[in-house]
Design a protein around this motif. Structure first.
Motif, mmCIF file in Angstrom:
data_model
loop_
_atom_site.group_PDB
_atom_site.id
_atom_site.type_symbol
_atom_site.label_atom_id
_atom_site.label_comp_id
_atom_site.label_asym_id
_atom_site.label_seq_id
_atom_site.Cartn_x
_atom_site.Cartn_y
_atom_site.Cartn_z
ATOM 1 N N GLY A 134 -1.323 0.047 -5.803
ATOM 2 C CA GLY A 134 -1.563 1.484 -5.665
ATOM 3 C C GLY A 134 -2.418 1.718 -4.433
ATOM 4 O O GLY A 134 -3.585 1.316 -4.397
ATOM 5 N N ASP A 135 -1.829 2.327 -3.409
ATOM 6 C CA ASP A 135 -2.582 2.596 -2.185
ATOM 7 C C ASP A 135 -3.314 3.922 -2.405
ATOM 8 O O ASP A 135 -2.722 4.998 -2.325
ATOM 9 N N THR A 136 -4.592 3.827 -2.678
ATOM 10 C CA THR A 136 -5.328 4.986 -3.161
ATOM 11 C C THR A 136 -5.476 6.080 -2.105
ATOM 12 O O THR A 136 -5.942 5.842 -0.995
ATOM 13 N N ASN A 137 -5.057 7.274 -2.481
ATOM 14 C CA ASN A 137 -5.140 8.423 -1.591
ATOM 15 C C ASN A 137 -6.309 9.332 -1.938
ATOM 16 O O ASN A 137 -6.509 9.684 -3.094
ATOM 17 N N VAL A 156 2.991 2.789 4.452
ATOM 18 C CA VAL A 156 2.656 1.686 3.543
ATOM 19 C C VAL A 156 3.835 1.363 2.620
ATOM 20 O O VAL A 156 4.125 0.196 2.346
ATOM 21 N N PHE A 157 4.533 2.399 2.179
ATOM 22 C CA PHE A 157 5.692 2.181 1.308
ATOM 23 C C PHE A 157 6.719 1.301 2.027
ATOM 24 O O PHE A 157 7.211 0.306 1.491
ATOM 25 N N LYS A 158 7.000 1.655 3.279
ATOM 26 C CA LYS A 158 7.971 0.914 4.077
ATOM 27 C C LYS A 158 7.508 -0.541 4.267
ATOM 28 O O LYS A 158 8.285 -1.482 4.105
ATOM 29 N N ILE A 168 5.850 -7.938 -6.410
ATOM 30 C CA ILE A 168 4.963 -6.920 -5.833
ATOM 31 C C ILE A 168 5.661 -5.560 -5.919
ATOM 32 O O ILE A 168 6.600 -5.282 -5.176
ATOM 33 N N GLN A 169 5.171 -4.706 -6.833
ATOM 34 C CA GLN A 169 5.794 -3.390 -7.028
ATOM 35 C C GLN A 169 4.872 -2.326 -6.434
ATOM 36 O O GLN A 169 3.651 -2.414 -6.563
ATOM 37 N N MET A 170 5.450 -1.347 -5.749
ATOM 38 C CA MET A 170 4.630 -0.319 -5.108
ATOM 39 C C MET A 170 4.529 0.913 -6.018
ATOM 40 O O MET A 170 5.442 1.208 -6.780
ATOM 41 N N SER A 171 3.429 1.619 -5.927
ATOM 42 C CA SER A 171 3.289 2.914 -6.617
ATOM 43 C C SER A 171 2.541 3.852 -5.697
ATOM 44 O O SER A 171 1.992 3.424 -4.679
ATOM 45 N N VAL A 172 2.531 5.138 -6.030
ATOM 46 C CA VAL A 172 1.606 6.021 -5.322
ATOM 47 C C VAL A 172 0.373 6.167 -6.211
ATOM 48 O O VAL A 172 0.453 6.038 -7.427
ATOM 49 N N ALA A 173 -0.774 6.438 -5.576
ATOM 50 C CA ALA A 173 -2.008 6.395 -6.349
ATOM 51 C C ALA A 173 -3.042 7.404 -5.852
ATOM 52 O O ALA A 173 -4.031 7.033 -5.211
#
Lengths: 419, 419
Positions: A134-137, A156-158, A168-173
């Protein structure tokens, strides 16, 4: 790899488990299979790997750096000034330390919220665990920062999509409703829908947050998120401590997932009355988390199960509430379900994400009830062997590279506070 | 024996400790002494042995035998029928298991309330710990049982005095005000005064106890004990959860000691608002205990310190309350003081009751604050070496006879429930 685990105790019976590639393909007695490697699990029980649904992995570097302090003073004097100075190397070693600690206590998957995804993803890839990044916003309601956050999220998603594998699973955070504007929340929600991503967020952690939410938005946190259109099956909220009955129904109606972090809630005095029973009754999937090591100081999910049941029993004045079995379920299958993983159970066809528990200790003597001993008497040190995605990450409590991780992470931490 | 411990971390500095007989006689750097045995404690910290001030040691045999049940059903169906069948052999092996578990998690002294003192005292003598024995009295307000209890107490006191050494201290131990008549309470109090014995008792553990006390005696528990003349410096009360401000003052005025058992209080849902801060402010000495393994399932005092602070912080909504240092003090010096032992500190002239903590682990990485890491991040498995009365009870986590204890205790437990 083809791996055979012999004589592991499963639901009270000694069983063999055959792992082919990343899956448990057969479970039985005296399996006649050809394996490249055999592990004798006599005297050990097999359990699903724990799924730690809320953490800030690199914050292991801040362990014990300012405890027993009031929240704002601690953040302003200790955490924020030093977080600003964290390098990718710090993040990498801090995450490696977190992974080491999680492996040592039987966790195979974790959900994380922090920044600098490369440092985290590299560390997790090497350590062999699964992670929901989770790339914290945070935009602090500043329109310029809102736009920057959008661009950053796309980038970051790309980056993660292109560089990292299936574990490694991506999420928004988005960090929280008090640090992220409604504009950015909605944009992130759309982005997550568009790309099929989960969304992690701190919600209803403190009474102050609820008070401010009502003051600033005219609504309590969950109602505010509803108004913004953010309640969805993709949303995983950490804490959810201060919610009323109607809000629980709203969470259930939209299949929002909730993560309870009892150690953090107690140590930071956020609140002791998590509504586990009410949420389960309403149909909400509830998982468990440790939170970061700067909040609750270790990453032991066995302790978290115990805190959750103890705290639940005592505020309800009911020793029958939150039973041991429910805790194990919350610490394993609930998290796996949230992440869409075929894991959390020891079953044929499921991912080989599991631990072997050494029962040769006082905590498992006598062994009238294995789950009770696990939840009420043991701690992370009972975990002997850990397998994730069919790979052996620890055997006989030995994790490859442990000494280097301890040394390098300590070095990063000490350098950081001197910087 | 003359024992030298080299390079143990003490208050942030590497020190040598010289132990001559049962005392720490010298502390310094590069001590030039002649020792029969030397332990290299590099990378380890030295801490006082924990003093577990409330337990029912043989109840390790009931670990996990009926959790998540309502109190009375559990007592009536699980505990009492089987306790009635316990033999001295069961008590002996159950206590050995408790001692093993305590040594493994750094406890050197414990206060106990049970029955069959020989079984307990034999086990503790062999295992090398210190114990405050409490031969639990219950007369259920039956005059015949009152007289029997008096005779029994005299007999047991004589037996312990004549057969056991300095590490085995005797006390009187009325179970509680709802199971022991005022007549017997007063007799036991006189007996304890006459023979200079401490007195252990469960007091104000549940709200039900307070309600019944007011109903039956016209007074809350502490006031009732005051009326009976039982409040004295000899009295150690376990729990003391449900007491008001005036009762705290009464406890302080009479120098009564209090033992907080947070794990038991949470798991049995007895209550979550122990008044640690108020008691300390009033001048009451407060120690910590695990309670028996049928109540809270393990005997790890590091966990107990953590529960105490977490629970104290959360009900007070104050993350600054109950600091790590205070917890370590409550788990060591406070108990030693209650028992009149010159222990609980690592100082010259004090008893050599101590542990070495292995800091080569994630829990102590980084090590900004050793006490914080110990209380908030570690668990009993960090204890590497334990010394009591100058004797080494564990080194490198190896306790003599461990396998036999695990086997025999399990055998006793399984036979017991089949009997």
């Amino acid at each position: 790899m083809k791996l055979l685990i012999k004589n592991a105790l499963l639901d009270g019976e000694a069983k063999d488990l055959f792992i082919d590639g990343k899956f448990i393909t057969r479970i039985g007695t005296n399996l006649a299979v050809e394996a490249e490697r055999t592990i004798d699990a006599s005297g050990k029980a097999v359990i699903p790997g724990f799924v730690n649904m809320h953490s800030h992995a690199p914050m292991t570097l801040f362990r014990g750096f300012g405890d027993d302090m009031p929240l704002m003073k601690w953040l302003q004097e200790r955490i924020w000034p030093h977080e600003a100075k964290l390098t990718r190397t710090d993040i990498y070693w801090g995450t490696k330390l977190a992974c080491l600690e999680m492996i040592k206590s039987g966790t195979t998957t974790f959900a994380d919220m922090y920044f600098n995804m490369r440092g985290i993803a590299d560390a997790v890839t090497e350590m062999g665990l699964r992670v929901l990044l989770g790339d914290t916003n945070i935009d602090n309601f500043d329109p310029q920062l809102t736009e920057k956050a959008k661009e950053h999220t796309k980038k970051v998603f790309k980056l993660v999509q292109e560089n990292y594998g299936e574990r490694i699973q991506m999420s928004v955070a988005p960090h929280a409703i008090y640090t992220v504007s409604g504009e950015l929340l909605q944009w992130l929600n759309n982005f997550s829908r568009e790309h099929g991503l989960l969304m992690q967020m701190h919600v209803a952690e403190t009474e102050g947050e609820v008070r401010d939410s009502v003051k600033n938005f005219g609504l309590s946190p969950v109602r505010y998120l509803y108004k913004l259109g953010l309640l969805s099956p993709r949303l995983i909220i950490a804490h959810g401590l201060h919610v009323d009955e109607d809000e629980i129904r709203m969470l259930a109606d939209h299949n929002v997932k909730v993560v309870h972090n009892p150690a953090s809630n107690m140590k930071l005095a956020s609140g002791g009355k998590f509504k586990f029973v009410e949420m389960k009754k309403a149909g909400v999937t509830v998982g468990l988390g440790t939170d970061g090591c700067a909040s609750s100081n270790n990453l032991d999910m066995i302790e978290v199960m115990r805190y959750a049941t103890f705290l639940g029993k005592v505020w309800r004045h009911d020793p029958e509430a939150l039973k041991a079995d429910e805790m194990l379920e919350a610490a394993t299958c609930a998290g796996a379900k949230m992440l869409g993983l075929k894991a959390g159970y020891i079953r044929e066809g499921y991912l080989a994400d599991l631990s072997l528990v050494d029962m040769h200790s006082a905590a498992f003597t006598p062994n009238f009830n294995f789950v009770s001993n696990l939840v009420y008497a043991a701690n992370g040190s009972c975990i002997d062997t850990v397998i994730c995605n069919g790979q052996v990450l620890m055997e006989n409590r030995v994790v490859k590279g442990e000494d280097e991780i301890l040394e390098k992470a300590a070095e990063c931490a000490y350098n950081l506070v001197r910087r």
